[in-house]
Enzyme design. Structure first.
Site, PDB file in Angstrom:
ATOM      1  CG  HIS A   1      -0.244   0.004   2.532  1.00  0.00           C
ATOM      2  ND1 HIS A   1       0.200   1.159   3.128  1.00  0.00           N
ATOM      3  CD2 HIS A   1       0.082  -1.003   3.367  1.00  0.00           C
ATOM      4  CE1 HIS A   1       0.757   0.866   4.294  1.00  0.00           C
ATOM      5  NE2 HIS A   1       0.713  -0.452   4.460  1.00  0.00           N
TER       6      HIS A   1
ATOM      7  CB  CYS B   1       1.515  -3.812   5.070  1.00  0.00           C
ATOM      8  SG  CYS B   1      -0.059  -4.417   5.732  1.00  0.00           S
TER       9      CYS B   1
END
Length: 185
Positions: free
Chosen positions: A141, A157
């Site tokens: 992201h 992440c």
């Protein structure tokens, strides 16, 4: 260049060719760059090399786009093979119960934070899935904290600066294979 950077640059070199090692030495600019990779690496895959904070989008002709990323903190990075099961523009964010346990301030967002410039998932997100497991809650992201690129600070992440996340999002189709390579430490 310190010993660890030399070792991790060597790992990138062995996987993706000479330009990845050169990119390791040029990290401060954080700009994406097209690099040569080994010809045996399939096109249209994402590979994250956590020790060198690099993400590669592989392309035909033994080429790849190399992006610098931030990764999960020690103990939160999960290596393995995944696929892109969903893609979202300006995604909302809901911290998991484990995230709230680690950081009680996240409790403010237990019902979710709408997408937008202040959202920790940034401008775009690729949602990582596994067969039989479904959504892993791992994401590739954007970030509203560009100073975290090249560090291990996230909840598992991989993050890119927002404009690079938009570029990657536009390149990567659903169902693309994603390999989060193991950390050496």
């Amino acid at each position: 260049m310190n010993r660890r950077q030399m070792i991790t640059g060597g790992v990138a070199l062995s996987l993706f060719g000479g330009n990845a090692a050169m990119a390791q030495a040029m990290r401060p600019d954080f700009l994406p760059v097209e690099v040569a990779i080994r010809p045996d690496i399939a096109p249209n895959e994402l590979h994250v090399l956590p020790d060198s904070f690099m993400l590669f989008w592989t392309m035909p002709g033994a080429r790849a786009m190399r992006y610098m990323v931030g990764i999960g903190r020690p103990g939160l990075y999960e290596s393995g093979e995944f696929f892109v099961g969903a893609k979202k523009e300006w995604p909302s964010w809901t911290p998991t119960n484990s995230m709230i346990e680690r950081n009680p301030a996240y409790g403010e967002w237990k019902d979710g934070m709408p997408g937008g410039p202040n959202n920790p998932l940034g401008a775009r997100a690729l949602y990582l899935f596994e067969p039989g497991r479904g959504d892993t809650f791992l994401r590739i992201h954007g970030t509203n904290a560009p100073g975290t690129i090249g560090t291990a600070v996230s909840n598992g992440c991989a993050r890119l600066v927002n404009d690079q996340a938009v570029d990657l999002y536009n390149r990567v189709p659903l169902k693309s294979r994603v390999v989060l390579h193991s950390q050496s430490v």
